[in-house]
Write a protein that holds these residues in place. Structure first.
Motif, PDB file in Angstrom:
ATOM      1  N   ASP A 157       0.845  -1.091  -0.008  1.00 32.73           N
ATOM      2  CA  ASP A 157       0.059   0.075  -0.082  1.00 32.73           C
ATOM      3  C   ASP A 157       0.753   1.209   0.018  1.00 32.73           C
ATOM      4  N   ILE A 158       0.558   2.406  -0.348  1.00 30.07           N
ATOM      5  CA  ILE A 158       1.189   3.439  -0.340  1.00 30.07           C
ATOM      6  C   ILE A 158       0.719   4.447   0.838  1.00 30.07           C
ATOM      7  N   ASP A 159      -0.691   4.895   1.037  1.00 29.65           N
ATOM      8  CA  ASP A 159      -1.148   5.855   2.166  1.00 29.65           C
ATOM      9  C   ASP A 159      -1.136   5.158   3.551  1.00 29.65           C
ATOM     10  N   THR A 165      -0.629  10.317   5.276  1.00 29.00           N
ATOM     11  CA  THR A 165      -1.803  11.165   4.754  1.00 29.00           C
ATOM     12  C   THR A 165      -2.305  12.079   5.609  1.00 29.00           C
ATOM     13  N   TYR A 212       3.118  -1.204  -6.279  1.00 27.88           N
ATOM     14  CA  TYR A 212       2.401  -0.315  -5.114  1.00 27.88           C
ATOM     15  C   TYR A 212       0.864  -0.256  -5.489  1.00 27.88           C
ATOM     16  N   SER A 214      -2.706   2.122  -4.345  1.00 30.27           N
ATOM     17  CA  SER A 214      -3.334   3.414  -3.434  1.00 30.27           C
ATOM     18  C   SER A 214      -4.588   3.646  -3.620  1.00 30.27           C
ATOM     19  N   ARG A 215      -5.044   4.308  -2.611  1.00 22.47           N
ATOM     20  CA  ARG A 215      -6.521   4.757  -2.663  1.00 22.47           C
ATOM     21  C   ARG A 215      -6.672   6.102  -3.441  1.00 22.47           C
ATOM     22  N   LEU A 224       3.090  11.272  -7.338  1.00 26.90           N
ATOM     23  CA  LEU A 224       3.937  10.345  -6.516  1.00 26.90           C
ATOM     24  C   LEU A 224       5.075   9.807  -7.371  1.00 26.90           C
ATOM     25  N   PHE A 240      -2.988   2.355  -9.028  1.00 25.25           N
ATOM     26  CA  PHE A 240      -3.963   3.301  -8.064  1.00 25.25           C
ATOM     27  C   PHE A 240      -5.314   2.443  -8.192  1.00 25.25           C
TER      28      PHE A 240
END
Length: 378
Positions: A157-159, A165, A212, A214-215, A224, A240
């Motif tokens: 995940d990223i966030d 965040t 990766y 992301s939301r 990013l 994403f």
């Protein structure tokens, strides 16, 4: 006036990054193709992107400067996806033709029937796009295919896992990215060193894929990319979760956890029997989604690393229950307050080198010293 100069510089650089995707047409307008970095194996490759129709610049707009960037930001806001454009993708002697959907996206699954070189990991796919009433466009995109000896894939995940965040934290991140010198604390301490260690493996010579999710929407792709490069985090396909376009048919984006599960299923199928490490955070549904994946793919998931982003006792008890559910599997769920605990577990499992573990420890310790110095100066 120093603060004014800093914030003016911040605004100019941020606007320039936001405007960057529309500059490919050199102000002429018309059809523009924006491919996203691809990924795959020596059997299958995936390439995604979007085709836009955008307005031309007026003759009075200069070629460079803040006025040009501001005009390009406006063009980006009002550009629209181009439906039913014909997209031809070539990778070596492999070829596929598809059409964009109603929002201008294409998501190509290209079977590899003619072998690609195995001594390189990054390959170039050529893209040719045609649409009625538009001048055809040619471009290319990088595609990552791990070497045959690859022993592990990392899905992260990223966030709240790689980067902070929240509105306040994102403003700090953007300020550090575009005003100060590149600063590792725009990401969580130790993240860059940990992901580099996982990418390089126990031998320090591996080239493991890191994928990766992301939301966030596709619109922040360029930001990013800048974030990853400036923080020295290994690049990889950034996937994403949702397109945030609102319509009468789809008034809300799809739930993030459902789409994340679909993407991870797709990646695990692509890399067949290759073991995997999943990395996420405690703030959303990552522990629950990842636990379901361990059960659905027995023996595939080596470890789950969950970054603790809050101190809610109920949440910690919930994650503890999930850890107990996995007690009879070969996968351990690790709830970690920082990157060091993740790195220590990865090293104990033989997934990163001692050098990689030391680098994570140094990175986190350096952050603590700098934070103490900042607090002392307040």
């Amino acid at each position: 006036m120093a603060w004014w100069n800093h914030w003016t510089s911040f605004a100019k650089r941020l606007v320039h990054v936001i405007a960057k995707p529309v500059k490919r047409d050199r102000g002429r307008g018309g059809m523009v193709v924006h491919p996203y970095r691809g990924y795959g194996s020596h059997e299958d490759v995936f390439v995604m992107g979007r085709v836009f129709r955008q307005a031309a610049l007026g003759r009075a707009i200069p070629r460079r400067g803040m006025l040009r960037d501001t005009a390009d930001v406006a063009r980006r806001i009002f550009r629209r996806g181009l439906a039913d454009a014909k997209v031809e993708i070539r990778l070596g002697d492999n070829q596929l033709c598809i059409k964009t959907d109603r929002d201008g996206y294409f998501d190509a699954h290209l079977p590899i029937t003619t072998s690609l070189p195995i001594d390189v990991s990054w390959h170039r796919a050529d893209i040719h796009v045609e649409a009625q009433g538009q001048q055809s466009v040619r471009t290319d995109v990088e595609v990552y295919i791990p070497p045959p000896e690859t022993d592990l894939v990392i899905i992260s995940d990223i966030d709240d896992t790689v980067m902070f965040t929240g509105v306040a934290e994102k403003l700090k991140m953007l300020y550090r990215l575009f005003v100060k010198k590149p600063h590792r604390r725009t990401a969580f301490p130790g993240v860059a060193a940990l992901y580099q260690a996982l990418h390089r493996g126990e031998t320090n010579k591996a080239e493991r894929p890191i994928l990766y999710v992301s939301r966030g929407p596709w619109a922040i792709y360029e930001m990013l990319e800048a974030f990853f490069q400036l923080n020295r985090i290994p690049v990889g396909p950034i996937l994403f979760l949702r397109e945030w376009g609102i319509s009468l048919r789809h008034p809300w984006p799809r739930r993030a956890e459902a789409h994340k599960r679909d993407l991870i299923d797709r990646m695990l199928a692509l890399f067949e029997d290759m073991p995997c490490i999943l990395i996420g955070d405690s703030g959303q549904h990552d522990p629950e989604v990842y636990t379901e994946i361990v059960k659905a793919y027995p023996g595939r998931i080596k470890a789950i690393y969950i970054r603790r982003v809050d101190s809610d006792p109920k949440r910690e008890k919930g994650i503890e229950r999930l850890r107990n559910e996995l007690a009879d599997t070969n996968c351990e769920l690790v709830l970690a307050a920082d990157s060091v605990l993740m790195a220590e577990h990865a090293h104990a499992n033989g997934d990163i080198s001692a050098r990689g573990l030391d680098a994570v420890r140094r990175d986190v310790e350096e952050h603590r010293r700098e934070e103490a110095q900042e607090n002392a100066s307040l």
